[in-house]
Design a protein around this motif. Structure first.
Motif, PDB file in Angstrom:
ATOM      1  N   ASP A 124      29.938  27.874  44.130  1.00  0.00           N
ATOM      2  CA  ASP A 124      29.549  26.711  44.403  1.00  0.00           C
ATOM      3  C   ASP A 124      27.955  26.601  44.629  1.00  0.00           C
ATOM      4  O   ASP A 124      27.092  25.743  43.943  1.00  0.00           O
ATOM      5  N   ARG A 125      27.522  27.517  45.391  1.00  0.00           N
ATOM      6  CA  ARG A 125      26.107  27.633  45.622  1.00  0.00           C
ATOM      7  C   ARG A 125      25.231  28.023  44.241  1.00  0.00           C
ATOM      8  O   ARG A 125      24.273  27.688  43.929  1.00  0.00           O
ATOM      9  N   MET A 126      25.789  28.998  43.191  1.00  0.00           N
ATOM     10  CA  MET A 126      25.479  29.183  42.274  1.00  0.00           C
ATOM     11  C   MET A 126      25.163  28.083  41.167  1.00  0.00           C
ATOM     12  O   MET A 126      24.257  27.796  40.434  1.00  0.00           O
ATOM     13  N   GLU A 127      26.177  27.127  41.181  1.00  0.00           N
ATOM     14  CA  GLU A 127      26.281  25.940  40.374  1.00  0.00           C
ATOM     15  C   GLU A 127      25.236  25.045  40.913  1.00  0.00           C
ATOM     16  O   GLU A 127      24.620  24.238  40.100  1.00  0.00           O
ATOM     17  N   ARG A 128      24.557  24.957  42.103  1.00  0.00           N
ATOM     18  CA  ARG A 128      23.608  24.184  42.693  1.00  0.00           C
ATOM     19  C   ARG A 128      22.496  24.740  42.774  1.00  0.00           C
ATOM     20  O   ARG A 128      21.470  24.204  43.155  1.00  0.00           O
ATOM     21  N   GLY A 134      25.881  36.304  41.986  1.00  0.00           N
ATOM     22  CA  GLY A 134      26.955  36.406  42.969  1.00  0.00           C
ATOM     23  C   GLY A 134      27.910  37.628  43.034  1.00  0.00           C
ATOM     24  O   GLY A 134      27.876  38.057  41.752  1.00  0.00           O
ATOM     25  N   LEU A 135      28.305  38.181  43.830  1.00  0.00           N
ATOM     26  CA  LEU A 135      29.115  39.365  43.932  1.00  0.00           C
ATOM     27  C   LEU A 135      30.384  38.866  44.623  1.00  0.00           C
ATOM     28  O   LEU A 135      30.388  38.529  45.708  1.00  0.00           O
ATOM     29  N   PHE A 136      31.300  38.922  43.838  1.00  0.00           N
ATOM     30  CA  PHE A 136      32.762  38.496  44.487  1.00  0.00           C
ATOM     31  C   PHE A 136      33.849  39.404  43.751  1.00  0.00           C
ATOM     32  O   PHE A 136      33.787  39.980  42.882  1.00  0.00           O
ATOM     33  N   SER A 137      34.891  39.279  44.383  1.00  0.00           N
ATOM     34  CA  SER A 137      36.153  40.179  44.068  1.00  0.00           C
ATOM     35  C   SER A 137      36.941  39.327  43.011  1.00  0.00           C
ATOM     36  O   SER A 137      37.250  38.056  43.254  1.00  0.00           O
ATOM     37  N   GLU A 138      37.774  39.756  42.187  1.00  0.00           N
ATOM     38  CA  GLU A 138      38.623  39.148  41.291  1.00  0.00           C
ATOM     39  C   GLU A 138      40.034  38.884  41.910  1.00  0.00           C
ATOM     40  O   GLU A 138      40.131  39.985  43.004  1.00  0.00           O
ATOM     41  N   PRO A 139      40.527  38.183  41.734  1.00  0.00           N
ATOM     42  CA  PRO A 139      40.745  37.314  40.746  1.00  0.00           C
ATOM     43  C   PRO A 139      39.870  36.021  41.043  1.00  0.00           C
ATOM     44  O   PRO A 139      39.658  35.508  42.165  1.00  0.00           O
ATOM     45  N   GLU A 141      37.676  32.898  38.333  1.00  0.00           N
ATOM     46  CA  GLU A 141      37.304  32.471  37.030  1.00  0.00           C
ATOM     47  C   GLU A 141      35.819  32.697  36.604  1.00  0.00           C
ATOM     48  O   GLU A 141      34.833  32.262  37.351  1.00  0.00           O
ATOM     49  N   ILE A 142      35.540  33.700  35.800  1.00  0.00           N
ATOM     50  CA  ILE A 142      34.027  34.235  35.737  1.00  0.00           C
ATOM     51  C   ILE A 142      33.563  33.910  34.111  1.00  0.00           C
ATOM     52  O   ILE A 142      32.477  34.493  33.638  1.00  0.00           O
ATOM     53  N   SER A 143      34.439  33.296  33.287  1.00  0.00           N
ATOM     54  CA  SER A 143      34.113  33.290  31.737  1.00  0.00           C
ATOM     55  C   SER A 143      32.955  32.639  31.550  1.00  0.00           C
ATOM     56  O   SER A 143      32.396  32.899  30.365  1.00  0.00           O
ATOM     57  N   LYS A 144      32.609  31.702  32.427  1.00  0.00           N
ATOM     58  CA  LYS A 144      31.314  30.847  32.132  1.00  0.00           C
ATOM     59  C   LYS A 144      30.012  31.775  32.440  1.00  0.00           C
ATOM     60  O   LYS A 144      28.891  31.236  32.222  1.00  0.00           O
ATOM     61  N   TYR A 145      30.286  32.711  33.172  1.00  0.00           N
ATOM     62  CA  TYR A 145      28.962  33.437  33.537  1.00  0.00           C
ATOM     63  C   TYR A 145      28.836  34.846  32.987  1.00  0.00           C
ATOM     64  O   TYR A 145      29.797  35.285  32.066  1.00  0.00           O
ATOM     65  N   GLU A 146      27.472  35.232  32.665  1.00  0.00           N
ATOM     66  CA  GLU A 146      27.198  36.620  32.310  1.00  0.00           C
ATOM     67  C   GLU A 146      27.634  37.436  33.474  1.00  0.00           C
ATOM     68  O   GLU A 146      27.018  37.484  34.748  1.00  0.00           O
ATOM     69  N   PHE A 147      28.419  38.485  33.395  1.00  0.00           N
ATOM     70  CA  PHE A 147      28.653  39.550  34.306  1.00  0.00           C
ATOM     71  C   PHE A 147      29.097  40.874  33.975  1.00  0.00           C
ATOM     72  O   PHE A 147      29.053  41.198  32.768  1.00  0.00           O
ATOM     73  N   ILE A 148      28.851  41.702  34.904  1.00  0.00           N
ATOM     74  CA  ILE A 148      29.072  43.313  34.781  1.00  0.00           C
ATOM     75  C   ILE A 148      30.172  43.435  36.142  1.00  0.00           C
ATOM     76  O   ILE A 148      30.225  42.980  37.152  1.00  0.00           O
ATOM     77  N   ARG A 149      30.951  44.308  35.911  1.00  0.00           N
ATOM     78  CA  ARG A 149      32.010  44.814  36.877  1.00  0.00           C
ATOM     79  C   ARG A 149      31.451  46.177  37.506  1.00  0.00           C
ATOM     80  O   ARG A 149      30.996  46.994  36.969  1.00  0.00           O
ATOM     81  N   MET A 150      31.276  46.028  38.897  1.00  0.00           N
ATOM     82  CA  MET A 150      30.932  46.980  39.790  1.00  0.00           C
ATOM     83  C   MET A 150      31.677  48.244  39.568  1.00  0.00           C
ATOM     84  O   MET A 150      32.788  48.343  39.595  1.00  0.00           O
ATOM     85  N   PRO A 151      31.080  49.601  39.631  1.00  0.00           N
ATOM     86  CA  PRO A 151      31.770  50.706  39.527  1.00  0.00           C
ATOM     87  C   PRO A 151      32.723  51.019  40.928  1.00  0.00           C
ATOM     88  O   PRO A 151      33.507  51.967  40.726  1.00  0.00           O
ATOM     89  N   VAL A 152      32.642  50.177  41.882  1.00  0.00           N
ATOM     90  CA  VAL A 152      33.530  50.317  43.122  1.00  0.00           C
ATOM     91  C   VAL A 152      34.740  49.402  42.897  1.00  0.00           C
ATOM     92  O   VAL A 152      34.527  48.315  42.759  1.00  0.00           O
ATOM     93  N   LYS A 153      35.981  50.011  43.133  1.00  0.00           N
ATOM     94  CA  LYS A 153      37.188  49.375  43.106  1.00  0.00           C
ATOM     95  C   LYS A 153      37.587  49.024  44.401  1.00  0.00           C
ATOM     96  O   LYS A 153      37.697  49.730  45.420  1.00  0.00           O
ATOM     97  N   GLU A 154      37.879  47.555  44.488  1.00  0.00           N
ATOM     98  CA  GLU A 154      38.185  47.000  45.833  1.00  0.00           C
ATOM     99  C   GLU A 154      39.605  47.314  46.303  1.00  0.00           C
ATOM    100  O   GLU A 154      40.482  47.270  45.245  1.00  0.00           O
ATOM    101  N   THR A 155      40.206  47.444  47.514  1.00  0.00           N
ATOM    102  CA  THR A 155      41.260  47.666  47.682  1.00  0.00           C
ATOM    103  C   THR A 155      41.754  46.441  48.886  1.00  0.00           C
ATOM    104  O   THR A 155      41.202  46.164  49.916  1.00  0.00           O
ATOM    105  N   TRP A 156      42.891  45.843  48.450  1.00  0.00           N
ATOM    106  CA  TRP A 156      43.442  44.865  49.079  1.00  0.00           C
ATOM    107  C   TRP A 156      44.177  45.643  50.378  1.00  0.00           C
ATOM    108  O   TRP A 156      44.900  46.567  50.095  1.00  0.00           O
TER     109      TRP A 156
END
Length: 208
Positions: A124-128, A134-139, A141-156
């Motif tokens: 939301d803050r990126m849109e404004r 922005g750094l956030f975990s999946e899931p 919706e990131i198709s509208k952004y240019e992005f790279i995936r970080m080398p660290v895998k997050e664990t739930w």
């Protein structure tokens, strides 16, 4: 100033104007917006819900204006300015901090502003225009952004009492949570992932 001190007289002194002038300006603002911004009493004046909304929007506008000014304050032939980054409490933040440290060595005039929030808040803050990255975990919706995936895998993970049967498990699977009441993330995409637990296992998310 009125919202901060909850007192018109004190706010008028700090603003170096008379109390009647400030009161009149507040009433004119309410008329212009067609909304009641303050609840007034003999000793206090506090924001209504509409007033709190206006205060948040005003703070965002001031923040964006300040950010724009800082981006133009730079010495010739030097990269300077401010990078605003939004992120959650993720393991990837350690990788992000290393990247910032390396970038700072090369470009010491660049400053950084960090905002903490979930993926929806960050997007939301990126849109404004309030965040650059922005750094956030999946899931998410990131198709509208240019992005790279970080080398660290997050664990739930889950938090339970020490005497819970789940505490004795080496890993907790979605089926273990089928009959357990949960406090979960508000984000709908995350809730859908929990509901479709079998898909999580097949895609390699072995534990939550």
């Amino acid at each position: 100033m009125v919202a901060r001190g909850e007192n018109i007289t004190k706010a008028a002194k700090l603003l170096h104007i008379t109390q009647p002038t400030l009161s009149r300006q507040l009433m004119q603002l309410e008329e212009e917006l067609g909304a009641r911004l303050f609840n007034r009493s003999n000793h206090r004046i506090i924001l209504t819900e509409d007033g709190m909304l206006l205060k948040r929007r005003a703070q965002e506008l001031i923040s964006l204006a300040d950010k724009t000014k800082r981006e133009f304050i730079r010495e010739e032939n030097q990269l300077a300015g401010e990078i605003s980054i939004g992120c959650g409490e993720l393991s990837s933040v350690s990788c992000l901090s290393s990247l910032i440290a390396s970038f700072r060595e090369a470009y010491p005039q660049v400053r950084y502003e960090l905002f903490s929030g979930n993926a929806d808040n960050v997007k939301d803050r990126m849109e404004r225009g309030l965040l650059d990255i922005g750094l956030f975990s999946e899931p998410a919706e990131i198709s509208k952004y240019e992005f790279i995936r970080m080398p660290v895998k997050e664990t739930w993970g889950i938090l339970v009492r020490g005497d819970s049967p789940l505490a004795a498990k080496e890993a907790v699977r979605p089926e273990d949570l089928a009959e357990v009441p949960l406090l979960t993330a508000k984000r709908e995409l995350v809730q859908n992932e929990l509901v479709t637990g079998s898909e999580i296992i097949r895609s390699g998310w072995k534990s939550l």
